[in-house]
Design a protein around this motif. Sequence first.
Motif, mmCIF file in Angstrom:
data_model
loop_
_atom_site.group_PDB
_atom_site.id
_atom_site.type_symbol
_atom_site.label_atom_id
_atom_site.label_comp_id
_atom_site.label_asym_id
_atom_site.label_seq_id
_atom_site.Cartn_x
_atom_site.Cartn_y
_atom_site.Cartn_z
ATOM 1 N N PHE A 61 16.993 29.319 71.467
ATOM 2 C CA PHE A 61 15.689 29.295 70.793
ATOM 3 C C PHE A 61 15.729 30.118 69.506
ATOM 4 O O PHE A 61 15.279 29.666 68.449
ATOM 5 C CB PHE A 61 14.613 29.824 71.744
ATOM 6 C CG PHE A 61 13.237 29.863 71.135
ATOM 7 C CD1 PHE A 61 12.485 28.709 71.028
ATOM 8 C CD2 PHE A 61 12.709 31.055 70.666
ATOM 9 C CE1 PHE A 61 11.223 28.738 70.469
ATOM 10 C CE2 PHE A 61 11.447 31.098 70.107
ATOM 11 C CZ PHE A 61 10.702 29.934 69.999
ATOM 12 N N ILE A 62 16.287 31.314 69.577
ATOM 13 C CA ILE A 62 16.378 32.176 68.393
ATOM 14 C C ILE A 62 17.281 31.538 67.346
ATOM 15 O O ILE A 62 17.003 31.600 66.145
ATOM 16 C CB ILE A 62 16.863 33.585 68.786
ATOM 17 C CG1 ILE A 62 15.816 34.278 69.653
ATOM 18 C CG2 ILE A 62 17.161 34.429 67.548
ATOM 19 C CD1 ILE A 62 16.287 35.580 70.271
ATOM 20 N N ASN A 63 18.354 30.896 67.791
ATOM 21 C CA ASN A 63 19.251 30.211 66.859
ATOM 22 C C ASN A 63 18.503 29.144 66.068
ATOM 23 O O ASN A 63 18.693 29.008 64.857
ATOM 24 C CB ASN A 63 20.423 29.594 67.619
ATOM 25 C CG ASN A 63 21.469 28.992 66.708
ATOM 26 O OD1 ASN A 63 21.499 29.241 65.502
ATOM 27 N ND2 ASN A 63 22.332 28.185 67.276
ATOM 28 N N GLN A 64 17.657 28.384 66.739
ATOM 29 C CA GLN A 64 16.875 27.358 66.052
ATOM 30 C C GLN A 64 15.934 27.987 65.024
ATOM 31 O O GLN A 64 15.744 27.449 63.933
ATOM 32 C CB GLN A 64 16.061 26.533 67.057
ATOM 33 C CG GLN A 64 16.902 25.645 67.927
ATOM 34 C CD GLN A 64 17.637 24.595 67.116
ATOM 35 O OE1 GLN A 64 17.057 23.923 66.283
ATOM 36 N NE2 GLN A 64 18.928 24.482 67.340
ATOM 37 N N MET A 65 15.360 29.125 65.365
ATOM 38 C CA MET A 65 14.467 29.813 64.426
ATOM 39 C C MET A 65 15.242 30.355 63.234
ATOM 40 O O MET A 65 14.799 30.239 62.087
ATOM 41 C CB MET A 65 13.722 30.946 65.131
ATOM 42 C CG MET A 65 12.685 30.459 66.105
ATOM 43 S SD MET A 65 11.745 31.734 66.985
ATOM 44 C CE MET A 65 12.012 33.223 66.144
ATOM 45 N N LEU A 66 16.398 30.942 63.483
ATOM 46 C CA LEU A 66 17.185 31.538 62.401
ATOM 47 C C LEU A 66 17.819 30.490 61.490
ATOM 48 O O LEU A 66 18.022 30.744 60.303
ATOM 49 C CB LEU A 66 18.287 32.432 62.975
ATOM 50 C CG LEU A 66 17.852 33.708 63.667
ATOM 51 C CD1 LEU A 66 19.065 34.444 64.231
ATOM 52 C CD2 LEU A 66 17.078 34.609 62.724
ATOM 53 N N SER A 67 18.137 29.318 62.030
ATOM 54 C CA SER A 67 18.797 28.300 61.212
ATOM 55 C C SER A 67 17.899 27.839 60.065
ATOM 56 O O SER A 67 18.405 27.394 59.029
ATOM 57 C CB SER A 67 19.236 27.120 62.063
ATOM 58 O OG SER A 67 18.117 26.466 62.617
#
Length: 100
Positions: free
Chosen positions: A37-43
């Motif tokens: 989830f955080i990866n999707q936000m950071l991307s």
Amino acid sequence: MTTLAASPFSLGLGQQSQALTPKEKARQVAEQFEGIFINQMLSGMFEGIGDEDAFNGGFAEETYRGLMTETYADTIAKSGGIGLADNIMRELIGLQEIEK
């Protein structure tokens, strides 16, 4: 036809999962989900940056950015995250208790 049985406790866990308790497995899966989830936000951070600005663009830069955001996300999730893993773990434990 072969069918695979998967549960939230079996997804993404390696050989070390054999020695983990169900609560530890739930925590591990919850942290992995929070990391995704955080990866999707950071991307989304890199969408506005032009390719020419950093390292002249190209496939290697795209790959590096993906790996970098994945590493950031995993580090954030394992060091406390944003609180999502705690809620997911609570739900997973609750679902496990309902099944018994």
